[in-house]
Design a protein around this motif. Structure first.
Motif, PDB file in Angstrom:
ATOM      1  N   ARG A  10      27.226 -81.861  56.766  1.00  0.00           N
ATOM      2  CA  ARG A  10      26.389 -80.651  56.639  1.00  0.00           C
ATOM      3  C   ARG A  10      25.101 -80.807  57.432  1.00  0.00           C
ATOM      4  O   ARG A  10      24.458 -81.832  57.399  1.00  0.00           O
ATOM      5  CB  ARG A  10      26.047 -80.371  55.176  1.00  0.00           C
ATOM      6  N   ARG A  11      24.761 -79.779  58.183  1.00  0.00           N
ATOM      7  CA  ARG A  11      23.512 -79.735  58.941  1.00  0.00           C
ATOM      8  C   ARG A  11      22.910 -78.355  58.764  1.00  0.00           C
ATOM      9  O   ARG A  11      23.646 -77.390  58.580  1.00  0.00           O
ATOM     10  CB  ARG A  11      23.760 -79.879  60.450  1.00  0.00           C
ATOM     11  N   SER A  12      21.625 -78.237  58.924  1.00  0.00           N
ATOM     12  CA  SER A  12      21.012 -76.913  59.020  1.00  0.00           C
ATOM     13  C   SER A  12      21.312 -76.351  60.402  1.00  0.00           C
ATOM     14  O   SER A  12      20.945 -76.954  61.414  1.00  0.00           O
ATOM     15  CB  SER A  12      19.497 -77.010  58.822  1.00  0.00           C
ATOM     16  N   ARG A  14      21.002 -72.982  62.931  1.00  0.00           N
ATOM     17  CA  ARG A  14      20.181 -71.767  63.097  1.00  0.00           C
ATOM     18  C   ARG A  14      20.662 -70.905  64.258  1.00  0.00           C
ATOM     19  O   ARG A  14      19.923 -70.032  64.726  1.00  0.00           O
ATOM     20  CB  ARG A  14      18.715 -72.176  63.278  1.00  0.00           C
ATOM     21  N   GLN A  65      11.626 -65.145  60.880  1.00  0.00           N
ATOM     22  CA  GLN A  65      12.553 -66.103  61.508  1.00  0.00           C
ATOM     23  C   GLN A  65      13.717 -65.272  62.072  1.00  0.00           C
ATOM     24  O   GLN A  65      14.653 -64.921  61.348  1.00  0.00           O
ATOM     25  CB  GLN A  65      13.037 -67.142  60.497  1.00  0.00           C
ATOM     26  N   PHE A  67      16.249 -65.740  63.953  1.00  0.00           N
ATOM     27  CA  PHE A  67      17.649 -66.193  63.986  1.00  0.00           C
ATOM     28  C   PHE A  67      18.444 -65.703  62.777  1.00  0.00           C
ATOM     29  O   PHE A  67      19.670 -65.584  62.829  1.00  0.00           O
ATOM     30  CB  PHE A  67      17.724 -67.722  64.088  1.00  0.00           C
ATOM     31  N   VAL A 120      21.939 -72.460  56.780  1.00  0.00           N
ATOM     32  CA  VAL A 120      20.639 -73.126  56.654  1.00  0.00           C
ATOM     33  C   VAL A 120      19.953 -72.523  55.442  1.00  0.00           C
ATOM     34  O   VAL A 120      20.094 -71.334  55.162  1.00  0.00           O
ATOM     35  CB  VAL A 120      19.772 -72.953  57.929  1.00  0.00           C
ATOM     36  N   TRP A 121      19.255 -73.367  54.751  1.00  0.00           N
ATOM     37  CA  TRP A 121      18.479 -72.918  53.584  1.00  0.00           C
ATOM     38  C   TRP A 121      17.180 -72.336  54.093  1.00  0.00           C
ATOM     39  O   TRP A 121      16.423 -73.035  54.767  1.00  0.00           O
ATOM     40  CB  TRP A 121      18.201 -74.125  52.685  1.00  0.00           C
ATOM     41  N   VAL A 122      16.904 -71.093  53.805  1.00  0.00           N
ATOM     42  CA  VAL A 122      15.634 -70.485  54.224  1.00  0.00           C
ATOM     43  C   VAL A 122      14.790 -70.209  52.976  1.00  0.00           C
ATOM     44  O   VAL A 122      15.214 -69.461  52.081  1.00  0.00           O
ATOM     45  CB  VAL A 122      15.866 -69.181  55.011  1.00  0.00           C
ATOM     46  N   GLY A 123      13.633 -70.859  52.939  1.00  0.00           N
ATOM     47  CA  GLY A 123      12.741 -70.688  51.794  1.00  0.00           C
ATOM     48  C   GLY A 123      11.397 -70.099  52.159  1.00  0.00           C
ATOM     49  O   GLY A 123      10.625 -69.724  51.281  1.00  0.00           O
ATOM     50  N   ALA A 124      11.112 -70.024  53.459  1.00  0.00           N
ATOM     51  CA  ALA A 124       9.821 -69.494  53.907  1.00  0.00           C
ATOM     52  C   ALA A 124       9.959 -68.003  54.177  1.00  0.00           C
ATOM     53  O   ALA A 124      10.575 -67.598  55.176  1.00  0.00           O
ATOM     54  CB  ALA A 124       9.361 -70.228  55.164  1.00  0.00           C
ATOM     55  N   ALA A 158      19.441 -84.886  60.557  1.00  0.00           N
ATOM     56  CA  ALA A 158      18.003 -85.069  60.347  1.00  0.00           C
ATOM     57  C   ALA A 158      17.776 -86.396  59.623  1.00  0.00           C
ATOM     58  O   ALA A 158      18.594 -86.790  58.791  1.00  0.00           O
ATOM     59  CB  ALA A 158      17.457 -83.915  59.509  1.00  0.00           C
ATOM     60  N   ARG A 160      16.340 -89.225  57.055  1.00  0.00           N
ATOM     61  CA  ARG A 160      16.014 -89.206  55.630  1.00  0.00           C
ATOM     62  C   ARG A 160      15.162 -90.417  55.287  1.00  0.00           C
ATOM     63  O   ARG A 160      15.199 -91.433  55.974  1.00  0.00           O
ATOM     64  CB  ARG A 160      17.297 -89.274  54.781  1.00  0.00           C
TER      65      ARG A 160
HETATM   66  C1  LIG Z   1      13.427 -75.490  49.999  1.00  0.00           C
HETATM   67  C2  LIG Z   1      13.826 -75.440  51.443  1.00  0.00           C
HETATM   68  C3  LIG Z   1      13.223 -74.513  52.281  1.00  0.00           C
HETATM   69  C4  LIG Z   1      13.606 -74.441  53.629  1.00  0.00           C
HETATM   70  N1  LIG Z   1      13.094 -73.425  54.396  1.00  0.00           N
HETATM   71  C5  LIG Z   1      13.524 -73.301  55.672  1.00  0.00           C
HETATM   72  C6  LIG Z   1      13.124 -72.178  56.442  1.00  0.00           C
HETATM   73  O1  LIG Z   1      12.412 -71.292  55.986  1.00  0.00           O
HETATM   74  N2  LIG Z   1      13.589 -72.090  57.710  1.00  0.00           N
HETATM   75  C7  LIG Z   1      14.416 -73.032  58.269  1.00  0.00           C
HETATM   76  O2  LIG Z   1      14.796 -72.883  59.434  1.00  0.00           O
HETATM   77  N3  LIG Z   1      14.826 -74.108  57.545  1.00  0.00           N
HETATM   78  C8  LIG Z   1      14.418 -74.252  56.271  1.00  0.00           C
HETATM   79  N4  LIG Z   1      14.882 -75.286  55.502  1.00  0.00           N
HETATM   80  C9  LIG Z   1      15.840 -76.258  56.076  1.00  0.00           C
HETATM   81  C10 LIG Z   1      15.209 -77.627  56.291  1.00  0.00           C
HETATM   82  O3  LIG Z   1      14.345 -77.563  57.400  1.00  0.00           O
HETATM   83  C11 LIG Z   1      16.318 -78.694  56.504  1.00  0.00           C
HETATM   84  O4  LIG Z   1      17.155 -78.724  55.377  1.00  0.00           O
HETATM   85  C12 LIG Z   1      15.728 -80.077  56.744  1.00  0.00           C
HETATM   86  O5  LIG Z   1      15.006 -80.119  57.962  1.00  0.00           O
HETATM   87  C13 LIG Z   1      16.806 -81.162  56.792  1.00  0.00           C
HETATM   88  O6  LIG Z   1      17.765 -80.859  57.781  1.00  0.00           O
HETATM   89  P1  LIG Z   1      19.317 -80.745  57.385  1.00  0.00           P
HETATM   90  O7  LIG Z   1      19.486 -79.593  56.448  1.00  0.00           O
HETATM   91  O8  LIG Z   1      20.042 -80.508  58.692  1.00  0.00           O
HETATM   92  O9  LIG Z   1      19.721 -82.033  56.730  1.00  0.00           O
HETATM   93  C14 LIG Z   1      14.536 -75.365  54.170  1.00  0.00           C
HETATM   94  C15 LIG Z   1      15.134 -76.295  53.308  1.00  0.00           C
HETATM   95  C16 LIG Z   1      14.811 -76.315  51.961  1.00  0.00           C
HETATM   96  C17 LIG Z   1      15.537 -77.274  51.053  1.00  0.00           C
END
Ligand SMILES: Cc1cc2nc3c(=O)[nH]c(=O)nc-3n(C[C@H](O)[C@H](O)[C@H](O)COP(=O)(O)O)c2cc1C
Length: 170
Positions: A10-12, A14, A65, A67, A120-124, A158, A160
């Protein structure tokens, strides 16, 4: 896929292919979310499945964002504090409902990976703008947006922290 492999691959992501996600895969992802544990089994969360380009664009704008609009499916997870507050009061509102939503989103993200999809998890984001984009009730609190689709990029893993750094044995 073996669970341990799933966690490794799993990777983020975008950037997404301009290809739809099969409805049965979306259904499997939503079923995975529904399998997540929740406080008192109250499932104090709600999910919006967004495929309409206009609403995807509004959510991308809410998060600043761009994307995000390029993913064919967005799942927006909201805490629904009312469901938890009835039984657990302030702890339900402040802790359990956000945790319920978060765990459900995590399950969904892992299932997406298992199905060969990227996310990808987007929280912002601006909470109010997210609520407006999907016309959610004012007392629901957005926890995460998961853009989901077929990957158009292959990011490196990424880094850790070392386990020894984050685990405190007492
Ligand atoms: C709570 C949370 C908020 C995040 N918010 C964003 C975001 O707004 N935009 C984004 O591109 N990635 C966001 N991410 C993704 C992280 O940047 C990413 O999970 C982290 O850099 C590790 O990379 P990986 O998921 O590839 O292991 C968020 C992840 C988490 C858990």
């Amino acid at each position: 896929m073996e669970f341990s492999d799933l966690l490794k691959v799993r990777r983020s992501v975008r950037a997404f292919e301009d290809a739809p996600v099969e409805p049965e895969k979306v259904a499997a992802i939503l079923a995975a979310a529904n399998a997540a544990p929740s406080a008192g089994n109250l499932q104090a969360y709600e999910i919006y499945q967004v495929m309409t380009p206009r609403i995807r664009a509004a959510l991308a704008h809410a998060a600043k964002q761009s994307f995000i609009a390029g993913a064919p499916v967005l799942l927006v997870f909201f805490a629904n504090p009312g469901r938890s507050t009835r039984k657990y009061g302030a702890r339900g509102k402040e802790l359990y409902a956000p945790q319920d939503a978060t765990i459900a989103a995590a399950y969904a993200q892992l299932m997406a990976t298992d199905l060969g999809l990227a996310s990808v998890w987007v929280g912002a984001f601006d909470d109010e703008a997210v609520c407006d984009a999907v016309a959610a009730p004012a007392d629901w609190v957005p926890a995460a947006i998961l853009p989901i689709g077929y990957p158009a990029e292959e990011p490196e893993a990424a880094p850790r922290r070392a386990v020894a750094d984050l685990v405190h044995r007492v």
